[in-house]
Design an enzyme around this catalytic site. Structure first.
Site, PDB file in Angstrom:
ATOM      1  CB  SER A 111      -0.827   0.062   1.294  1.00 19.07           C
ATOM      2  OG  SER A 111      -2.114  -0.373   1.105  1.00 19.07           O
TER       3      SER A 111
ATOM      4  N   GLY B  52      -5.633  12.082  -1.175  1.00 21.99           N
ATOM      5  CA  GLY B  52      -6.910  12.303  -0.497  1.00 21.99           C
ATOM      6  C   GLY B  52      -8.062  12.435  -1.461  1.00 21.99           C
TER       7      GLY B  52
ATOM      8  N   PRO C 275     -15.617  11.442   4.553  1.00 21.20           N
ATOM      9  CG  PRO C 275     -15.473  12.561   6.609  1.00 21.20           C
ATOM     10  CD  PRO C 275     -15.049  12.662   5.173  1.00 21.20           C
TER      11      PRO C 275
ATOM     12  NE  ARG D 203     -10.032   1.434  -8.922  1.00 17.88           N
ATOM     13  CZ  ARG D 203     -11.084   2.111  -9.408  1.00 17.88           C
ATOM     14  NH1 ARG D 203     -11.322   2.127 -10.712  1.00 17.88           N
ATOM     15  NH2 ARG D 203     -11.892   2.749  -8.590  1.00 17.88           N
TER      16      ARG D 203
ATOM     17  N   GLY E  87      -5.024 -24.824  14.200  1.00 16.23           N
ATOM     18  CA  GLY E  87      -4.860 -23.781  15.220  1.00 16.23           C
ATOM     19  C   GLY E  87      -3.675 -22.883  14.931  1.00 16.23           C
TER      20      GLY E  87
ATOM     21  CD  GLU F 276      -6.274   2.214  -5.230  1.00 12.86           C
ATOM     22  OE1 GLU F 276      -6.897   2.640  -6.220  1.00 12.86           O
ATOM     23  OE2 GLU F 276      -5.219   2.717  -4.810  1.00 12.86           O
TER      24      GLU F 276
HETATM   25  P1  TGC Z   1     -18.227   8.731 -14.271  1.00 16.09           P
HETATM   26  O1  TGC Z   1     -19.392   9.582 -14.689  1.00 16.09           O
HETATM   27  O2  TGC Z   1     -18.178   7.317 -14.735  1.00 16.09           O
HETATM   28  O3  TGC Z   1     -16.875   9.414 -14.686  1.00 16.09           O
HETATM   29  C1  TGC Z   1     -16.611  10.767 -14.395  1.00 16.09           C
HETATM   30  C2  TGC Z   1     -15.596  11.285 -15.394  1.00 16.09           C
HETATM   31  O4  TGC Z   1     -14.371  10.556 -15.254  1.00 16.09           O
HETATM   32  C3  TGC Z   1     -14.052   9.870 -16.493  1.00 16.09           C
HETATM   33  N1  TGC Z   1     -13.491   8.578 -16.116  1.00 16.09           N
HETATM   34  C4  TGC Z   1     -12.200   8.288 -16.188  1.00 16.09           C
HETATM   35  N2  TGC Z   1     -11.165   8.991 -16.656  1.00 16.09           N
HETATM   36  C5  TGC Z   1      -9.941   8.425 -16.606  1.00 16.09           C
HETATM   37  N3  TGC Z   1      -9.733   7.193 -16.102  1.00 16.09           N
HETATM   38  C6  TGC Z   1     -10.763   6.460 -15.622  1.00 16.09           C
HETATM   39  N4  TGC Z   1     -10.547   5.252 -15.089  1.00 16.09           N
HETATM   40  C7  TGC Z   1     -12.061   7.003 -15.661  1.00 16.09           C
HETATM   41  N5  TGC Z   1     -13.275   6.553 -15.248  1.00 16.09           N
HETATM   42  C8  TGC Z   1     -14.148   7.542 -15.553  1.00 16.09           C
HETATM   43  C9  TGC Z   1     -15.365   9.770 -17.215  1.00 16.09           C
HETATM   44  O5  TGC Z   1     -15.166   9.645 -18.603  1.00 16.09           O
HETATM   45  C10 TGC Z   1     -16.023  11.075 -16.839  1.00 16.09           C
HETATM   46  O6  TGC Z   1     -15.400  12.095 -17.618  1.00 16.09           O
HETATM   47  P2  TGC Z   1     -16.223  13.396 -18.063  1.00 16.09           P
HETATM   48  O7  TGC Z   1     -15.259  14.137 -18.915  1.00 16.09           O
HETATM   49  O8  TGC Z   1     -17.426  12.867 -18.808  1.00 16.09           O
HETATM   50  O9  TGC Z   1     -16.599  14.115 -16.806  1.00 16.09           O
HETATM   51  O10 TGC Z   1     -18.140   8.789 -12.688  1.00 16.09           O
HETATM   52  P3  TGC Z   1     -19.159   8.321 -11.577  1.00 16.09           P
HETATM   53  O11 TGC Z   1     -19.347   9.454 -10.647  1.00 16.09           O
HETATM   54  O12 TGC Z   1     -20.385   7.691 -12.182  1.00 16.09           O
HETATM   55  O13 TGC Z   1     -18.340   7.189 -10.802  1.00 16.09           O
HETATM   56  C11 TGC Z   1     -17.974   6.007 -11.408  1.00 16.09           C
HETATM   57  C12 TGC Z   1     -17.308   5.076 -10.365  1.00 16.09           C
HETATM   58  C13 TGC Z   1     -18.324   4.633  -9.333  1.00 16.09           C
HETATM   59  C14 TGC Z   1     -16.825   3.867 -11.138  1.00 16.09           C
HETATM   60  C15 TGC Z   1     -16.122   5.795  -9.693  1.00 16.09           C
HETATM   61  O14 TGC Z   1     -16.560   6.853  -8.928  1.00 16.09           O
HETATM   62  C16 TGC Z   1     -15.325   4.877  -8.808  1.00 16.09           C
HETATM   63  O15 TGC Z   1     -14.418   4.215  -9.292  1.00 16.09           O
HETATM   64  N6  TGC Z   1     -15.601   4.817  -7.465  1.00 16.09           N
HETATM   65  C17 TGC Z   1     -14.778   4.085  -6.522  1.00 16.09           C
HETATM   66  C18 TGC Z   1     -13.974   5.081  -5.716  1.00 16.09           C
HETATM   67  C19 TGC Z   1     -12.586   4.574  -5.405  1.00 16.09           C
HETATM   68  O16 TGC Z   1     -12.090   3.629  -5.994  1.00 16.09           O
HETATM   69  N7  TGC Z   1     -11.939   5.231  -4.490  1.00 16.09           N
HETATM   70  C20 TGC Z   1     -10.583   4.914  -4.186  1.00 16.09           C
HETATM   71  C21 TGC Z   1      -9.980   5.948  -3.294  1.00 16.09           C
HETATM   72  S1  TGC Z   1      -8.223   5.875  -3.246  1.00 16.09           S
HETATM   73  C22 TGC Z   1      -7.894   4.496  -2.391  1.00 16.09           C
HETATM   74  O17 TGC Z   1      -8.701   3.714  -2.033  1.00 16.09           O
HETATM   75  C23 TGC Z   1      -6.459   4.305  -2.110  1.00 16.09           C
HETATM   76  S2  TGC Z   1      -6.092   2.873  -1.232  1.00 16.09           S
HETATM   77  C24 TGC Z   1      -4.440   2.999  -1.461  1.00 16.09           C
HETATM   78  C25 TGC Z   1      -3.647   1.906  -0.949  1.00 16.09           C
HETATM   79  O18 TGC Z   1      -3.364   1.929   0.267  1.00 16.09           O
HETATM   80  O19 TGC Z   1      -3.199   1.076  -1.781  1.00 16.09           O
HETATM   81  P1  FAD Z   2     -19.168   2.973   0.847  1.00 13.41           P
HETATM   82  O1  FAD Z   2     -18.985   3.698  -0.427  1.00 13.41           O
HETATM   83  O2  FAD Z   2     -20.043   3.604   1.885  1.00 13.41           O
HETATM   84  O3  FAD Z   2     -19.730   1.517   0.510  1.00 13.41           O
HETATM   85  C1  FAD Z   2     -20.339   0.695   1.487  1.00 13.41           C
HETATM   86  C2  FAD Z   2     -20.898  -0.543   0.766  1.00 13.41           C
HETATM   87  O4  FAD Z   2     -21.904  -0.127  -0.178  1.00 13.41           O
HETATM   88  C3  FAD Z   2     -19.833  -1.299  -0.038  1.00 13.41           C
HETATM   89  O5  FAD Z   2     -20.052  -2.677   0.072  1.00 13.41           O
HETATM   90  C4  FAD Z   2     -20.075  -0.839  -1.460  1.00 13.41           C
HETATM   91  O6  FAD Z   2     -19.682  -1.808  -2.415  1.00 13.41           O
HETATM   92  C5  FAD Z   2     -21.592  -0.666  -1.456  1.00 13.41           C
HETATM   93  N1  FAD Z   2     -22.030   0.280  -2.497  1.00 13.41           N
HETATM   94  C6  FAD Z   2     -21.723   1.586  -2.612  1.00 13.41           C
HETATM   95  N2  FAD Z   2     -22.274   2.092  -3.721  1.00 13.41           N
HETATM   96  C7  FAD Z   2     -22.907   1.088  -4.346  1.00 13.41           C
HETATM   97  C8  FAD Z   2     -23.650   0.961  -5.564  1.00 13.41           C
HETATM   98  N3  FAD Z   2     -23.811   2.006  -6.402  1.00 13.41           N
HETATM   99  N4  FAD Z   2     -24.179  -0.231  -5.871  1.00 13.41           N
HETATM  100  C9  FAD Z   2     -23.991  -1.310  -5.055  1.00 13.41           C
HETATM  101  N5  FAD Z   2     -23.312  -1.270  -3.898  1.00 13.41           N
HETATM  102  C10 FAD Z   2     -22.769  -0.079  -3.563  1.00 13.41           C
HETATM  103  N6  FAD Z   2      -9.127   6.483   0.111  1.00 13.41           N
HETATM  104  C11 FAD Z   2      -8.329   7.475  -0.380  1.00 13.41           C
HETATM  105  O7  FAD Z   2      -8.808   8.428  -0.980  1.00 13.41           O
HETATM  106  N7  FAD Z   2      -6.974   7.431  -0.209  1.00 13.41           N
HETATM  107  C12 FAD Z   2      -6.362   6.409   0.454  1.00 13.41           C
HETATM  108  O8  FAD Z   2      -5.136   6.388   0.563  1.00 13.41           O
HETATM  109  C13 FAD Z   2      -7.183   5.380   1.005  1.00 13.41           C
HETATM  110  N8  FAD Z   2      -6.609   4.379   1.749  1.00 13.41           N
HETATM  111  C14 FAD Z   2      -7.421   3.487   2.392  1.00 13.41           C
HETATM  112  C15 FAD Z   2      -6.870   2.589   3.312  1.00 13.41           C
HETATM  113  C16 FAD Z   2      -7.680   1.715   4.011  1.00 13.41           C
HETATM  114  C17 FAD Z   2      -7.077   0.800   5.040  1.00 13.41           C
HETATM  115  C18 FAD Z   2      -9.080   1.694   3.766  1.00 13.41           C
HETATM  116  C19 FAD Z   2      -9.976   0.733   4.492  1.00 13.41           C
HETATM  117  C20 FAD Z   2      -9.630   2.566   2.864  1.00 13.41           C
HETATM  118  C21 FAD Z   2      -8.828   3.493   2.184  1.00 13.41           C
HETATM  119  N9  FAD Z   2      -9.367   4.456   1.330  1.00 13.41           N
HETATM  120  C22 FAD Z   2      -8.582   5.453   0.801  1.00 13.41           C
HETATM  121  C23 FAD Z   2     -10.820   4.563   1.185  1.00 13.41           C
HETATM  122  C24 FAD Z   2     -11.430   3.522   0.254  1.00 13.41           C
HETATM  123  O9  FAD Z   2     -11.153   3.824  -1.079  1.00 13.41           O
HETATM  124  C25 FAD Z   2     -12.925   3.489   0.540  1.00 13.41           C
HETATM  125  O10 FAD Z   2     -13.107   2.852   1.792  1.00 13.41           O
HETATM  126  C26 FAD Z   2     -13.704   2.738  -0.544  1.00 13.41           C
HETATM  127  O11 FAD Z   2     -13.653   3.424  -1.769  1.00 13.41           O
HETATM  128  C27 FAD Z   2     -15.165   2.498  -0.159  1.00 13.41           C
HETATM  129  O12 FAD Z   2     -15.758   3.660   0.356  1.00 13.41           O
HETATM  130  P2  FAD Z   2     -16.543   3.601   1.755  1.00 13.41           P
HETATM  131  O13 FAD Z   2     -15.668   2.957   2.751  1.00 13.41           O
HETATM  132  O14 FAD Z   2     -17.062   4.962   2.031  1.00 13.41           O
HETATM  133  O15 FAD Z   2     -17.750   2.612   1.503  1.00 13.41           O
END
Ligand code: TGC
Ligand code: FAD
Length: 392
Positions: free
Chosen positions: A98, A137, A141, A251, A348, A371
């Protein structure tokens, strides 16, 4: 913890698909994990502490910006090398992977892709060497899976921007000197801002009581009227697509990393099954244990092939977001299932910190959520194959 006797499974001779450079990079990372991570990681995970002494080693094996060009301090490697490094690091611990994923794909990547030349020269070499650590970031919340709803915002105050809001669940935030923060401007357009530790009104408190990724530092980012110099905005892309493109890169690394965790669990369980005697023979001789082990190696092999092909596509600039989602989702689920089965094979002893399996299992509970959750990746595939958007 037991000595690290890891032997990597390669059931389909996939090493034959790798170049000499891939093998060199992979083996250097493998050796480093054996020497510098395995002996200490259990203790740090038990104490819920990030082992800061491994930062130099991560930099030395090229884990910070493997694919960033050498002119900016990166290793200038291809995407298969990047994947192999992530695989080896996560073989040691998902939390360590990570740290590397965030630094490379979520901090260096956006500066490299969307920053100007001054920003690249100022930040990338320091991030590549580990002198500075970074965090990303996006999550808030009230906005996790749906980052487009974010409320963190900045206002143009003439000679600076004023940033307010909060991010949570941010990997590396308590130890980071630099944060890439996604926030909305007055028109509601998302931009990336480079925030440095020490800016007035900015704090990054640590999140405690995690049962998962305990050797990784996680925290919040809080912005209370933070004055951000105007030169700290990433100028070359705005909109949600900017952070989502960074997620593609991270990812991709996780799709490889999860294989490492699975390989470690499988290898541990296989060795244990040949040594542990019950009813007068090694438990590996019982059909039920062989079924578990055979299914594990089958799933690992399929995941390895998926990752390799994805890397090949990525090297050619052809890997799509949906292909990356499929690999992240499949390989993390594969790893978590293998961790659960491997733990049972150890009976165990499977719950003991003497072995890595339970730590991997708990870590993977975060990996399957961050992610993009398991469900979100399924819906990305669903959208791709049907053309119908389940998010709207
Ligand atoms: P949507 O309407 O689909 O897209 C909005 C705009 O973004 C464009 N787009 C992309 N562009 C580049 N690369 C991609 N992969 C893209 N995907 C979409 C899209 O074309 C559009 O552009 P425009 O010009 O039309 O505005 O967006 P949506 O709001 O419907 O959301 C789609 C969804 C649900 C798939 C997206 O929000 C999503 O992937 N949600 C999950 C959030 C997530 O993964 N969060 C991660 C936070 S970081 C983290 O967890 C770090 S952990 C780090 C670690 O410790 O390893
Ligand atoms: P929610 O979005 O509230 O989801 C809760 C549940 O609802 C999930 O099961 C989800 O699949 C489901 N759900 C949500 N929407 C839908 C839908 N449309 N249809 C069906 N089911 C749905 N984020 C960062 O920005 N930067 C980081 O560095 C980072 N590091 C992290 C490290 C750790 C240890 C953890 C646990 C998380 C981290 N995250 C980070 C945040 C992480 O990306 C989010 O936890 C993740 O994207 C899910 O968001 P949430 O926890 O708010 O869950």
């Amino acid at each position: 913890m037991k000595p690290d006797l890891f032997e990597a499974p390669d059931y389909y001779n996939l090493d034959e698909l790798l170049t000499e450079e891939h093998l060199l990079v992979r083996d250097a990372a493998r050796e480093w994990v054996k020497r510098d991570v395995s002996p200490i990681i259990e203790e740090y995970a038990q104490r819920a502490e990030f082992p800061t002494q491994i930062v130099n080693g991560l930099a030395n094996i090229g884990a910070f910006g493997p694919y960033i060009p050498e002119e900016y301090g990166g290793a200038g490697l291809d995407y298969i090398s990047y994947g192999l490094i992530m695989q080896e690091i996560e073989r040691g611990d998902s939390g360590v992977r990570s740290t590397a994923s965030v630094q490379s794909s979520l901090v260096m990547f956006p500066i490299w892709k969307y920053g100007n030349e001054e920003q690249k020269m100022k930040y990338l070499p320091k991030l590549a060497s580990g002198e500075w650590m970074g965090c990303f970031g996006l999550t808030e919340p009230d906005h996790g899976s749906n980052p487009s709803g974010m409320v963190t915002n900045f206002k143009d105050k003439g000679d600076h921007y004023l940033l307010n809001g909060a991010k949570m669940w941010i990997s590396n935030s308590p130890i980071a000197q630099v944060a890439i923060v996604w926030a909305k401007n007055e028109e509601g357009r998302i931009h990336g801002l480079i925030i440095e530790k020490g800016m007035d009104g900015f704090s990054a408190p640590e999140t405690h009581n995690k049962w998962s990724l305990r050797a990784s530092s996680t925290g919040e980012l809080i912005f209370d009227n933070v004055k951000v110099p105007k030169e700290n905005i990433l100028p070359n892309r705005s909109g949600l697509g900017a952070p989502l493109s960074c997620l593609d890169s991270a990812r991709y690394g996780i799709a490889w990393g999860a294989i490492g965790a699975a390989m470690d669990c499988y290898d541990t369980a296989l060795r244990y099954s040949k040594e542990r005697v019950q009813f007068g023979k090694p438990i590996g001789g019982f059909q039920l244990q062989q079924k578990k082990l055979s299914e594990m190696i089958t799933e690992i092999t399929k995941a390895q092939l998926l990752a390799w092909r994805l890397g090949d596509l990525k090297n050619k600039g052809k890997a799509t977001t949906a292909q990356i989602s499929m690999a992240k989702r499949n390989n993390v689920e594969m790893a978590i299932k293998i961790a659960r089965e491997a733990r049972q094979i150890l009976g165990g002893m499977g719950i003991s910190g003497e072995y890595s399996i339970m730590r991997h299992m708990m870590n993977l509970e975060s990996v399957i959520t961050y992610e993009g959750t398991h469900d979100i990746h399924l819906l990305i595939t669903g959208l791709d194959i049907t053309g119908l958007n389940a998010f709207k």
